[in-house]
Motif scaffolding. Structure first.
Motif, mmCIF file in Angstrom:
data_model
loop_
_atom_site.group_PDB
_atom_site.id
_atom_site.type_symbol
_atom_site.label_atom_id
_atom_site.label_comp_id
_atom_site.label_asym_id
_atom_site.label_seq_id
_atom_site.Cartn_x
_atom_site.Cartn_y
_atom_site.Cartn_z
ATOM 1 N N ALA A 99 13.736 -6.469 56.304
ATOM 2 C CA ALA A 99 13.114 -6.064 57.568
ATOM 3 C C ALA A 99 13.180 -4.552 57.758
ATOM 4 N N PHE A 100 14.322 -3.951 57.445
ATOM 5 C CA PHE A 100 14.476 -2.508 57.620
ATOM 6 C C PHE A 100 13.561 -1.730 56.664
ATOM 7 N N GLN A 101 13.440 -2.230 55.433
ATOM 8 C CA GLN A 101 12.613 -1.529 54.454
ATOM 9 C C GLN A 101 11.126 -1.595 54.796
ATOM 10 N N GLN A 102 10.742 -2.607 55.553
ATOM 11 C CA GLN A 102 9.353 -2.675 56.010
ATOM 12 C C GLN A 102 9.045 -1.585 57.032
ATOM 13 N N GLN A 103 10.092 -1.121 57.716
ATOM 14 C CA GLN A 103 9.916 -0.166 58.813
ATOM 15 C C GLN A 103 10.277 1.267 58.416
ATOM 16 N N TRP A 104 11.305 1.424 57.598
ATOM 17 C CA TRP A 104 11.835 2.760 57.296
ATOM 18 C C TRP A 104 11.952 2.979 55.793
ATOM 19 N N LYS A 105 11.792 4.231 55.387
ATOM 20 C CA LYS A 105 12.067 4.602 54.009
ATOM 21 C C LYS A 105 13.572 4.522 53.760
ATOM 22 N N HIS A 106 13.947 4.259 52.508
ATOM 23 C CA HIS A 106 15.362 4.123 52.217
ATOM 24 C C HIS A 106 15.734 4.767 50.892
ATOM 25 N N GLU A 107 17.017 5.030 50.764
ATOM 26 C CA GLU A 107 17.620 5.521 49.530
ATOM 27 C C GLU A 107 18.766 4.582 49.177
ATOM 28 N N SER A 108 19.172 4.597 47.916
ATOM 29 C CA SER A 108 20.290 3.764 47.483
ATOM 30 C C SER A 108 21.513 4.639 47.211
ATOM 31 N N LEU A 109 22.662 4.155 47.673
ATOM 32 C CA LEU A 109 23.931 4.814 47.396
ATOM 33 C C LEU A 109 24.758 3.878 46.527
ATOM 34 N N GLN A 110 25.071 4.314 45.307
ATOM 35 C CA GLN A 110 25.839 3.502 44.363
ATOM 36 C C GLN A 110 27.235 4.082 44.231
ATOM 37 N N ILE A 111 28.247 3.292 44.601
ATOM 38 C CA ILE A 111 29.642 3.684 44.444
ATOM 39 C C ILE A 111 30.324 2.601 43.615
ATOM 40 N N GLN A 112 30.781 2.970 42.428
ATOM 41 C CA GLN A 112 31.350 1.996 41.490
ATOM 42 C C GLN A 112 30.312 0.878 41.289
ATOM 43 N N SER A 113 30.677 -0.366 41.550
ATOM 44 C CA SER A 113 29.718 -1.464 41.364
ATOM 45 C C SER A 113 29.068 -1.897 42.668
ATOM 46 N N HIS A 114 29.243 -1.123 43.723
ATOM 47 C CA HIS A 114 28.757 -1.498 45.050
ATOM 48 C C HIS A 114 27.572 -0.615 45.460
ATOM 49 N N THR A 115 26.617 -1.239 46.138
ATOM 50 C CA THR A 115 25.399 -0.534 46.545
ATOM 51 C C THR A 115 25.195 -0.637 48.051
ATOM 52 N N ALA A 116 24.861 0.465 48.659
ATOM 53 C CA ALA A 116 24.453 0.497 50.063
ATOM 54 C C ALA A 116 23.058 1.089 50.151
ATOM 55 N N LEU A 117 22.313 0.667 51.150
ATOM 56 C CA LEU A 117 21.019 1.266 51.434
ATOM 57 C C LEU A 117 21.182 2.256 52.572
ATOM 58 N N TYR A 118 20.529 3.402 52.441
ATOM 59 C CA TYR A 118 20.576 4.420 53.488
ATOM 60 C C TYR A 118 19.177 4.640 54.032
ATOM 61 N N PHE A 119 19.044 4.592 55.358
ATOM 62 C CA PHE A 119 17.766 4.789 56.034
ATOM 63 C C PHE A 119 17.849 6.097 56.822
ATOM 64 N N PRO A 120 17.391 7.208 56.235
ATOM 65 C CA PRO A 120 17.594 8.529 56.852
ATOM 66 C C PRO A 120 16.917 8.703 58.201
ATOM 67 N N GLU A 121 15.802 7.996 58.427
ATOM 68 C CA GLU A 121 15.102 8.154 59.710
ATOM 69 C C GLU A 121 15.983 7.779 60.890
ATOM 70 N N VAL A 122 16.896 6.827 60.674
ATOM 71 C CA VAL A 122 17.762 6.370 61.768
ATOM 72 C C VAL A 122 19.240 6.601 61.435
ATOM 73 N N ASP A 123 19.504 7.312 60.336
ATOM 74 C CA ASP A 123 20.873 7.654 59.917
ATOM 75 C C ASP A 123 21.766 6.409 59.861
ATOM 76 N N LEU A 124 21.309 5.433 59.089
ATOM 77 C CA LEU A 124 21.957 4.122 59.040
ATOM 78 C C LEU A 124 22.220 3.699 57.600
ATOM 79 N N TYR A 125 23.439 3.250 57.326
ATOM 80 C CA TYR A 125 23.791 2.636 56.058
ATOM 81 C C TYR A 125 23.924 1.124 56.249
ATOM 82 N N LEU A 126 23.488 0.368 55.234
ATOM 83 C CA LEU A 126 23.571 -1.095 55.261
ATOM 84 C C LEU A 126 24.122 -1.575 53.929
ATOM 85 N N ALA A 127 25.147 -2.448 53.983
ATOM 86 C CA ALA A 127 25.745 -2.975 52.760
ATOM 87 C C ALA A 127 26.295 -4.371 53.027
ATOM 88 N N VAL A 128 26.734 -5.025 51.957
ATOM 89 C CA VAL A 128 27.351 -6.346 52.057
ATOM 90 C C VAL A 128 28.838 -6.183 52.341
#
Length: 223
Positions: free
Chosen positions: A19-48
């Motif tokens: 849903a977020f990717q339909q609305q905002w551009k995103h970047e991926s942040l990879q730390i070790q084996s874990h991934t978060a999505l970053y949405f710069p338009e709203v300064d928001l990180y999303l992860a499991v």
């Protein structure tokens, strides 16, 4: 304000991220084996965040230690209802998270409670949105299936909804002094008895409840 959303389950993360990717551009942040999505338009990180309080606490501390200048953290997922005031698809924002399975025998004390960080109040603008419930959420690593157990837990905590991971994230945020909030979509009706086929019922309702949460968060984060 920079925010971190952790969805306990991969299925919850998938619905939110789509849903977020339909609305905002995103970047991926990879730390070790874990991934978060970053949405710069709203300064928001999303992860499991992971299943259960301990896994959520570890992932909360992990991500907050790797994301610079994060000012707010929320556990965002689904929940079960404990009271008829909540219906499937409703959204509950916890004014406090109550850890219901913290059972002390030698020292009788009230159950641990973790209030919503005051910094979240202006961000969420709860008064502007109908059908958003502001009430406690019970937290404990236990599937609540029978109506009898639901009634018992509602009486114990006063919370109209229950989920697993909130107290773990809340403890990590309290330790790191980061304002915390728990946001859940109700994935069942209190009148339902899930003991016959709990996995099938939960899976069927999860998509509906999380889409409601995602739609609301798109509005909140855009303001």
């Amino acid at each position: 304000m920079r925010k971190l959303f952790l969805a306990p389950l991969k299925a919850e993360f998938s619905i939110l991220s789509h849903a977020f990717q339909q609305q905002w551009k995103h970047e991926s942040l990879q730390i070790q084996s874990h991934t978060a999505l970053y949405f710069p338009e709203v300064d928001l990180y999303l992860a499991v965040g992971g299943l259960g309080k301990v896994d959520m606490a570890i992932k909360t501390q992990f991500w907050l230690s790797h994301i610079s200048d994060c000012q707010l953290m929320a556990c965002v997922g689904s929940a079960g209802s404990l009271d008829e005031s909540l219906k499937m698809g409703d959204i509950i924002v916890a004014n406090k998270t109550v850890e219901h399975d913290f059972k002390q025998i030698f020292f009788k004390k009230p159950l641990p409670e973790f209030p919503m960080g005051s910094a979240w109040i202006d961000v969420l603008q709860l008064s502007q949105y109908p059908h958003i419930h502001h009430a406690p959420i019970a937290s404990g690593d236990e599937d609540i299936l029978s109506s009898e157990r639901r009634q018992e837990l509602f009486k114990l905590t006063g919370a109209p909804a229950v989920a697993w991971e909130g107290a773990g994230a809340a403890r990590a945020c309290a330790f790191l002094k980061i304002p915390y909030c728990e946001i859940r979509g109700i994935a069942d009706d209190v009148s339902s008895d899930l003991s016959s086929n709990p996995k099938q019922d939960f899976t069927k309702n999860l998509n509906h409840s999380m889409l409601k949460v995602a739609s609301w968060l798109l509005l909140v984060c855009a303001n």
